[in-house]
Design a protein around this motif. Sequence first.
Motif, short mmCIF file in Angstrom:
data_model
loop_
_atom_site.label_atom_id
_atom_site.label_comp_id
_atom_site.label_asym_id
_atom_site.label_seq_id
_atom_site.Cartn_x
_atom_site.Cartn_y
_atom_site.Cartn_z
N MET A 110 0.83 -1.21 0.00
CA MET A 110 0.00 0.00 0.00
C MET A 110 0.86 1.26 0.00
N GLY A 111 1.98 1.23 0.74
CA GLY A 111 2.84 2.40 0.81
C GLY A 111 3.48 2.74 -0.52
N PHE A 112 3.76 1.73 -1.35
CA PHE A 112 4.40 1.97 -2.64
C PHE A 112 3.40 1.98 -3.80
N ALA A 113 2.12 1.96 -3.48
CA ALA A 113 1.10 1.90 -4.54
C ALA A 113 1.15 3.13 -5.42
N THR A 114 1.02 2.91 -6.73
CA THR A 114 1.04 4.01 -7.70
C THR A 114 -0.31 4.24 -8.36
N ASN A 115 -1.24 3.31 -8.17
CA ASN A 115 -2.56 3.47 -8.77
C ASN A 115 -3.58 2.68 -7.96
N TYR A 116 -4.82 2.75 -8.38
CA TYR A 116 -5.91 2.11 -7.63
C TYR A 116 -5.79 0.59 -7.58
N PRO A 117 -5.53 -0.11 -8.71
CA PRO A 117 -5.39 -1.57 -8.61
C PRO A 117 -4.24 -1.99 -7.70
N PHE A 118 -3.13 -1.24 -7.72
CA PHE A 118 -1.96 -1.56 -6.90
C PHE A 118 -2.32 -1.49 -5.41
N ILE A 119 -2.99 -0.42 -5.02
CA ILE A 119 -3.33 -0.27 -3.59
C ILE A 119 -4.37 -1.32 -3.18
N MET A 120 -5.21 -1.75 -4.12
CA MET A 120 -6.18 -2.79 -3.80
C MET A 120 -5.50 -4.13 -3.55
N VAL A 121 -4.39 -4.40 -4.25
CA VAL A 121 -3.63 -5.61 -3.99
C VAL A 121 -3.06 -5.57 -2.56
N GLY A 122 -2.56 -4.41 -2.16
CA GLY A 122 -2.06 -4.25 -0.80
C GLY A 122 -3.15 -4.46 0.23
N ARG A 123 -4.34 -3.95 -0.06
CA ARG A 123 -5.47 -4.15 0.86
C ARG A 123 -5.84 -5.63 0.96
N PHE A 124 -5.71 -6.34 -0.15
CA PHE A 124 -6.02 -7.77 -0.15
C PHE A 124 -5.07 -8.54 0.78
N VAL A 125 -3.78 -8.28 0.65
CA VAL A 125 -2.79 -8.99 1.47
C VAL A 125 -2.97 -8.62 2.95
N ALA A 126 -3.13 -7.32 3.22
CA ALA A 126 -3.32 -6.88 4.61
C ALA A 126 -4.62 -7.46 5.18
N GLY A 127 -5.64 -7.57 4.35
CA GLY A 127 -6.93 -8.10 4.81
C GLY A 127 -6.83 -9.53 5.29
N ILE A 128 -6.02 -10.35 4.62
CA ILE A 128 -5.84 -11.72 5.08
C ILE A 128 -5.21 -11.72 6.48
N GLY A 129 -4.23 -10.83 6.69
CA GLY A 129 -3.63 -10.71 8.03
C GLY A 129 -4.63 -10.27 9.07
N VAL A 130 -5.53 -9.36 8.70
CA VAL A 130 -6.58 -8.92 9.61
C VAL A 130 -7.43 -10.09 10.06
N GLY A 131 -7.82 -10.93 9.10
CA GLY A 131 -8.67 -12.08 9.43
C GLY A 131 -7.98 -13.03 10.39
N TYR A 132 -6.71 -13.31 10.15
CA TYR A 132 -5.97 -14.19 11.04
C TYR A 132 -5.86 -13.59 12.44
N ALA A 133 -5.48 -12.32 12.52
CA ALA A 133 -5.23 -11.70 13.83
C ALA A 133 -6.49 -11.57 14.66
N MET A 134 -7.60 -11.21 14.03
CA MET A 134 -8.82 -10.97 14.79
C MET A 134 -9.40 -12.25 15.38
N MET A 135 -9.11 -13.40 14.76
CA MET A 135 -9.59 -14.65 15.31
C MET A 135 -8.63 -15.20 16.37
N ILE A 136 -7.34 -15.19 16.09
CA ILE A 136 -6.42 -15.97 16.90
C ILE A 136 -5.99 -15.28 18.19
N ALA A 137 -5.84 -13.96 18.19
CA ALA A 137 -5.35 -13.28 19.40
C ALA A 137 -6.27 -13.50 20.60
N PRO A 138 -7.61 -13.27 20.49
CA PRO A 138 -8.47 -13.52 21.65
C PRO A 138 -8.57 -14.99 22.03
#
Length: 511
Positions: A110-138
């Motif tokens: 996301m930090g190096f994104a140059t256009n809309y599709p690029f930043i969406m790829v970053g959101r996709f990867v970060a989103g998978i991490g969100v799903g893992y973290a929100m389930m496993i930490a509690p």
Amino acid sequence: MSSSGEERGVVVAEPEPPRGNRSRFAFACAILASMTSIILGYDIGVMSGAAIFIKDDLKLSDIQLEILMGILNIYSLIGSGAAGRTSDWMGRRYTIVLAGAFFFCGALLMGFATNYPFIMVGRFVAGIGVGYAMMIAPVYTAEVAPASSRGFLSSFPEIFINIGILLGYVSNYFFSKLPEHLGWRFMLGIGAVPAVLLAIGVLAMPESPRWLVLQGRIGDAFKVLDKTSNTKEEAISRLNDIKRAAGIPDDMTDDVIVLPNKKTAGKGVWKDLLVRPTPSVRHILIACLGIHFAQQASGIDAVVLYSPTIFSKAGLRSKNDQLLATVAVGVVKTLFIVVGTCVVDRFGRRALLLTSMGGMFISLTALGTSLTVINRNPGQTIKWAIGLSVTTVMSFVATFSIGAGPVTWVYCSEIFPVRLRAQGASLGVMLNRLMSGIIGMTFLSLAKGLTIGGAFLLFAGVAAAAWVFFFTFLPETRGVALEEMESLFGSYSANKKNNIMSKDKEVVDEQ
């Protein structure tokens, strides 16, 4: 078999003097596990302000912006769905490390994104991490913590999410001083730095004792329980309870055993959860899904993601003022989440949920009314309505944070039976993220269709329905051992079960 192994069988060890507050180790484990949530919170909070600059720099439409804001939560369904099976396979601890790796990669993209599709790829990867973290930490924290402090420690992920949100808001304010094309990239990309440090720190944690038992590693499980219990007797009792819940005979006391009918990879879990659940498991599943639905459908992410927009509609015209007010939202949210965490084991889950949802209903009703008045009087400065709008945004996040915020994660991480816990909790997280994504991706359109005041009045109606659901359907779980939790459910009558628990407590107090 060592003497410690003999103690872990049906024989109870000789009482020993308390060895100090052994829950300090559990406290440290909860801190480390929950700090992954800082990155999650940062990602949520930073997009609130970054979106203003991303929209202008990348020339996005409102629809594109809505999708960008909310799609992270839809992507997180992948991580949430996989987290249960992953954590059963590789353990709770390494699943947290995996979440950190996804956060790191997503932030860089996301930090190096140059256009809309690029930043969406970053959101996709970060989103998978969100799903893992929100389930496993509690889940990890609930399994490590003793019953006496489980609610307090299991609330830590929510605390750190809010700390992360606040840091994201602060980052918005300071990096907004940079040129437009650089500011939002720094806001998003800097989240990669703590991801590495936190993933390394998690490696210092022990594995969940309940996961170790399910692998047949009884000796290792006892070592962890011994470090997280106030006395050795408590550790032995907890181990015996876990063994019984996992279907391990009391006479199997070796440090490493071969489990009969071993089900460590989640085999049969989905059938037991969804196809042929017992009445208790069905009640637990409905309670978990209901509380996660209510938490998000009552509009919290609309406020977190679109605070600057809300304050703009309320009459704050300057971007600087909007970002400062948003920082204030983050401060209030963080302070009250700490309050909720400190009292969850004193007042109980049910009382905090009812108080929280009642306060949210009042705040949303007042916020929707004041925004409607402002919307119907364009060009006029109605000071009382502006003041009420700002105040009720703060009161909404405050009342959310003392109950619905932390207790949702505490409650749903503790009510499932041990064999169903990881994947059962993942179902709740998946619904949570789905609703969050729907709210995030539709709020601007909803505000246009119903007016922004009407949108918040709709959320108020959800909060009212949620209060009724909590009152009639959720039994109190405070102080109940995880292995005894299933006995509270099955009657679909929270009051009946609460009366039973009250009588049991009176007996214990008399003794």
